[in-house]
Design a protein around this motif. Structure first.
Motif, PDB file in Angstrom:
ATOM      1  N   ALA A  76      11.654 -74.330  31.023  1.00  0.00           N
ATOM      2  CA  ALA A  76      10.447 -74.135  31.817  1.00  0.00           C
ATOM      3  C   ALA A  76      10.775 -73.585  33.202  1.00  0.00           C
ATOM      4  O   ALA A  76      10.197 -72.594  33.650  1.00  0.00           O
ATOM      5  CB  ALA A  76       9.691 -75.453  31.938  1.00  0.00           C
ATOM      6  N   GLU A  77      11.730 -74.215  33.863  1.00  0.00           N
ATOM      7  CA  GLU A  77      12.010 -73.792  35.230  1.00  0.00           C
ATOM      8  C   GLU A  77      12.629 -72.411  35.269  1.00  0.00           C
ATOM      9  O   GLU A  77      12.363 -71.629  36.182  1.00  0.00           O
ATOM     10  CB  GLU A  77      12.945 -74.802  35.893  1.00  0.00           C
ATOM     11  N   LEU A  80       9.800 -70.034  35.013  1.00  0.00           N
ATOM     12  CA  LEU A  80       8.996 -70.037  36.237  1.00  0.00           C
ATOM     13  C   LEU A  80       9.717 -69.340  37.389  1.00  0.00           C
ATOM     14  O   LEU A  80       9.082 -68.776  38.279  1.00  0.00           O
ATOM     15  CB  LEU A  80       8.635 -71.471  36.626  1.00  0.00           C
ATOM     16  N   PRO A  97       7.007 -78.919  24.456  1.00  0.00           N
ATOM     17  CA  PRO A  97       6.844 -79.508  25.795  1.00  0.00           C
ATOM     18  C   PRO A  97       7.097 -78.495  26.913  1.00  0.00           C
ATOM     19  O   PRO A  97       6.447 -78.543  27.962  1.00  0.00           O
ATOM     20  CB  PRO A  97       7.886 -80.627  25.835  1.00  0.00           C
ATOM     21  N   GLN A 101       4.634 -77.217  29.946  1.00  0.00           N
ATOM     22  CA  GLN A 101       4.990 -77.191  31.366  1.00  0.00           C
ATOM     23  C   GLN A 101       4.721 -75.819  31.976  1.00  0.00           C
ATOM     24  O   GLN A 101       4.214 -75.721  33.095  1.00  0.00           O
ATOM     25  CB  GLN A 101       6.466 -77.554  31.539  1.00  0.00           C
ATOM     26  N   GLY A 104       1.140 -75.432  32.363  1.00  0.00           N
ATOM     27  CA  GLY A 104       0.699 -76.286  33.466  1.00  0.00           C
ATOM     28  C   GLY A 104       0.934 -75.642  34.825  1.00  0.00           C
ATOM     29  O   GLY A 104       0.244 -75.958  35.799  1.00  0.00           O
ATOM     30  N   ALA A 105       1.919 -74.759  34.897  1.00  0.00           N
ATOM     31  CA  ALA A 105       2.219 -74.094  36.168  1.00  0.00           C
ATOM     32  C   ALA A 105       1.348 -72.860  36.366  1.00  0.00           C
ATOM     33  O   ALA A 105       1.578 -72.073  37.278  1.00  0.00           O
ATOM     34  CB  ALA A 105       3.695 -73.696  36.203  1.00  0.00           C
TER      35      ALA A 105
ATOM     36  N   LEU B  60       4.462 -79.302  41.692  1.00  0.00           N
ATOM     37  CA  LEU B  60       4.432 -79.103  40.242  1.00  0.00           C
ATOM     38  C   LEU B  60       5.839 -79.102  39.652  1.00  0.00           C
ATOM     39  O   LEU B  60       6.141 -79.791  38.688  1.00  0.00           O
ATOM     40  CB  LEU B  60       3.749 -77.764  39.948  1.00  0.00           C
ATOM     41  N   ILE B  61       6.715 -78.305  40.290  1.00  0.00           N
ATOM     42  CA  ILE B  61       8.087 -78.210  39.781  1.00  0.00           C
ATOM     43  C   ILE B  61       8.774 -79.568  39.862  1.00  0.00           C
ATOM     44  O   ILE B  61       9.439 -80.007  38.922  1.00  0.00           O
ATOM     45  CB  ILE B  61       8.885 -77.167  40.615  1.00  0.00           C
ATOM     46  N   GLN B  64       6.478 -82.349  37.594  1.00  0.00           N
ATOM     47  CA  GLN B  64       6.321 -82.150  36.155  1.00  0.00           C
ATOM     48  C   GLN B  64       7.597 -81.713  35.457  1.00  0.00           C
ATOM     49  O   GLN B  64       7.714 -81.859  34.251  1.00  0.00           O
ATOM     50  CB  GLN B  64       5.223 -81.110  35.878  1.00  0.00           C
ATOM     51  N   ILE B  65       8.530 -81.141  36.199  1.00  0.00           N
ATOM     52  CA  ILE B  65       9.724 -80.641  35.521  1.00  0.00           C
ATOM     53  C   ILE B  65      10.982 -81.402  35.933  1.00  0.00           C
ATOM     54  O   ILE B  65      11.678 -81.971  35.112  1.00  0.00           O
ATOM     55  CB  ILE B  65       9.900 -79.128  35.782  1.00  0.00           C
ATOM     56  N   ARG B  66      11.243 -81.441  37.259  1.00  0.00           N
ATOM     57  CA  ARG B  66      12.541 -81.990  37.661  1.00  0.00           C
ATOM     58  C   ARG B  66      12.584 -83.512  37.648  1.00  0.00           C
ATOM     59  O   ARG B  66      13.606 -84.094  37.279  1.00  0.00           O
ATOM     60  CB  ARG B  66      12.908 -81.473  39.053  1.00  0.00           C
ATOM     61  N   PRO B  68      10.866 -85.822  35.678  1.00  0.00           N
ATOM     62  CA  PRO B  68      11.086 -86.391  34.355  1.00  0.00           C
ATOM     63  C   PRO B  68      12.469 -86.080  33.809  1.00  0.00           C
ATOM     64  O   PRO B  68      13.099 -86.901  33.157  1.00  0.00           O
ATOM     65  CB  PRO B  68       9.995 -85.743  33.482  1.00  0.00           C
ATOM     66  N   SER B 205       9.281 -84.883  29.211  1.00  0.00           N
ATOM     67  CA  SER B 205       7.926 -85.185  29.652  1.00  0.00           C
ATOM     68  C   SER B 205       7.755 -86.693  29.661  1.00  0.00           C
ATOM     69  O   SER B 205       8.451 -87.416  28.961  1.00  0.00           O
ATOM     70  CB  SER B 205       6.904 -84.538  28.716  1.00  0.00           C
TER      71      SER B 205
END
Lengths: 292, 345
Positions: A76-77, A80, A97, A101, A104-105, B60-61, B64-66, B68, B205
């Motif tokens: 995801a990152e 992004l 998942p 994400q 969601g961004a 958000l980053i 929601q991402i880092r 979890p 998640s």
């Protein structure tokens, strides 16, 4: 600075494509599907691509773009960080998942079907055309594609009236070593069928072959797709690593055809009709000679 | 072996390392965020009233991402290292790792069943579908471990040597079953299976996180209470029995905690090798074999190490990602060799 860039984008968009709302169209695309990347490029959207996955190998220029990894194992990152507006891919894209994400961004995630049939392709191209603001071109590409496939099909029907469908095996290998034979439920199987070949393999999926069972099949034509080598080198490697193949009727009569392995991933791509014609020519040699 | 580091110093050092790992894990990633934004977003996530203006992306980053992902790494790393200590204590062998009692191979078998046979379960309700893989891996690990434990028992006693051999046999058996599924798999499922076997913290998640957090917290609170018993076990089983330790009960607890912890970790993040083997060794090198130090210190060290490995995994090939199992094995295997050679000298 940003204002200036978008102003330029707007002007360029208007010049290239009058009538479309260029400012509303996504300008930063990430593609996670080989065939989709090719279609985006064919629709003139290559400059909007900012990242592609490892299955995107055509056109040559996309190899220079940042790689987001394998389509099923996206990060995801990572995606992004390319600041995309759209992420396109087939239903093979994942894991879910990560897609959630990315969505969601605020990135538009567009899923396309990789089903190898014309109605699916038509839908996919229309959708892509709309997203790229080039619907006319998409329609044009599709009708050309349909025409090419129909032409190939009618040539095939003509050939089949005089010749029997040849028994074919498709070998997917890496530098000749330990090739896998394509069976049912594979893109390769579909491809062989479309080109008028009769696949002798009866198993499902890609499986390693046993020398003995191969000797019993006696294929009329061998199709090889090599991931590492191309052309004469791949052919030589295949026979050197698998001497048993040299005893097949196909090898004795020199009916060995090459296929680009990237055609086997991710649905119908723009290079398909051409490859089908080439395959058919290999399957029905006299027809190819009499054709203009 | 001398004990060069005092426990207090060790714990302070490891705690600082862990905090550093957490901070780096939150602050670094393929998306480069200004340090100040990261800090403010982190404080906001902790509930401090900070102006959210311009923080949407960072929040958000981070949220929601880092975050979890960091929590997943902490739990998985901690519980794997802890289980490693438990297994090395149980088998009284420094080369033991959690895979020895069959939990890893069982989980791999469960995963193969879920991935390859997943289409057969196509009719499952949506609520179960996404968790099928984790559930099967967890149950597979638990099942095979239970079988290994059962095979090791004779006349109401657990024979560790028998259990070890049963573990090896069942691992081979599960391995061949996984091989069979690999053969049956089509191209796409094959890739999924391969990647699962290399592990990843990607796509963490909260909904998948909390079962693991609960299990690992329980294991992390429970096992250190058995430090004295594990120390006694180092002397030998009968000696520990004479010291008043319920050896059979201890073995049962160790195997159960390992199966539970590693099963949950593997279910959440796939196979991650070498953490369970190498981290206990590292800590033992620093602080000696006392389990009262070894157990809690291994949790901290394992968690930090996995977070650092994950940083490599997510940054090395950005925007693509490396499976974390590759990174840990890349560090772990040479270290293992070093241990072997050092022992010979």
């Amino acid at each position: 600075m940003r204002l200036c860039t978008s102003a330029i984008a707007l002007v360029v968009g208007l010049l290239v494509n009058p009538g479309a709302h260029a400012s509303e169209l996504p300008q930063r695309w990430v593609s996670a599907g080989g065939a989709l990347t090719e279609w985006v490029a064919a629709l003139g959207g290559e400059s909007t691509l900012v990242g592609v996955d490892t299955t995107s190998q055509h056109p040559e220029s996309v190899k220079a773009l940042p790689s987001i990894g394998y389509q099923r194992q996206l990060s995801a990152e990572g995606i992004l960080s390319l600041r995309p507006q759209v992420l396109i891919g087939t239903e093979e894209m994942g894991p879910p998942p990560v897609l959630a994400q990315v969505r969601g961004a605020g990135v538009q995630v567009e899923m396309f079907s990789a089903q190898p049939d014309l109605p699916t392709l038509k839908g996919n191209l229309e959708h892509l055309g709309k997203l790229l603001g080039n619907e006319a071109k998409a329609r044009q590409l599709f009708s050309g594609y349909e025409q090419a496939l129909n032409q190939q099909k009618s040539a095939l029907v003509k050939a089949q009236s005089t010749q029997q469908a040849p028994g074919v095996l498709l070998l997917l290998g890496h530098a000749g070593g330990k090739p896998l034979i394509a069976g049912k439920d594979t893109a390769a199987y579909w491809l062989l069928q479309q080109a008028g070949g009769h696949n002798l393999a009866t198993h499902t999926g890609y499986k390693p072959f046993s020398a003995e069972s191969l000797a019993g099949l006696s294929p009329d034509v061998l199709v090889f797709a090599d991931r590492a080598l191309t052309g004469e080198a791949a052919r030589a490697a295949l026979f050197k690593e698998n001497p048993i193949l040299a005893a097949t009727p196909a090898a004795k009569n020199g009916r060995v055809v090459e296929l680009d392995p990237t055609l086997l991933v991710g649905g119908l791509g723009p290079r398909l009709p051409q490859s089908l014609v080439k395959l058919s020519a290999g399957f029905y040699p006299s027809q190819a000679e009499s054709a203009p | 072996m001398t004990t060069p580091v005092r426990p207090k110093t060790l714990f302070i050092g490891l705690a600082l390392l862990c905090v550093l790992a957490i901070w780096l894990s939150l602050a670094l990633g393929p998306v480069s965020l200004p340090l100040l934004d990261t800090l403010r977003a982190a404080l906001r996530l902790m509930g401090l009233p900070i102006d959210p203006q311009g923080l949407e992306q960072a929040e958000l980053i981070l949220g929601q991402i880092r975050l979890p992902r960091t929590l997943l790494g902490l739990a998985v790393g901690g519980v794997l290292a802890l289980s490693g200590v438990a297994m090395q204590g149980l088998f009284r062998n420094p080369l033991a790792d959690p895979g020895l009692v069959g939990v890893s191979s069982g989980a791999a078998l469960g995963a193969a069943v879920a991935i390859v046979g997943g289409s057969l379960f196509g009719g499952l309700p949506d609520a179960v579908g996404p968790y099928l893989l984790s559930l099967c891996a967890f149950l597979g690990g638990l099942g095979v471990t239970a079988l290994v434990y059962r095979l090791g028992r004779r006349n109401g006693q657990t024979h560790v040597a028998t259990m070890l051999l049963a573990g090896i046999a069942l691992t081979a058996l599960a391995g061949s079953a996984v091989g069979l599924f690999t053969y049956l798999a089509d191209d796409a499922t094959l890739r999924t299976l391969t990647f699962w076997n290399l592990g990843s913290l990607n796509g963490a998640s909260y909904s998948r996180l909390w079962p693991l957090l609960l299990v690992s917290a329980a294991v992390a609170l429970w096992l250190p209470r058995r430090a004295k018993a594990l120390n006694a076990l180092l002397l030998g089983e009968s000696e520990a029995g004479h010291l008043g330790i319920d050896v059979e009960g201890l073995k049962r607890e160790l195997v159960f905690c390992t199966a539970l912890g590693v099963g949950a970790a593997v279910a959440a993040a796939g196979m991650i090798g070498f953490v369970g083997l190498v981290v206990p060794h590292l800590v033992r090198l620093l602080a000696g074999p006392d389990h009262r130090v070894l157990l809690p210190a291994s949790i901290l060290a394992g968690a930090s190490l996995l977070l650092f490995a994950d940083l490599v995994a997510r940054l090395a090939l950005a925007p693509a990602e490396l499976p974390i199992g590759i990174v840990t094995a890349f560090i772990g295997a040479p270290f293992f060799l070093y241990l072997l050679l050092r022992g010979r000298a």
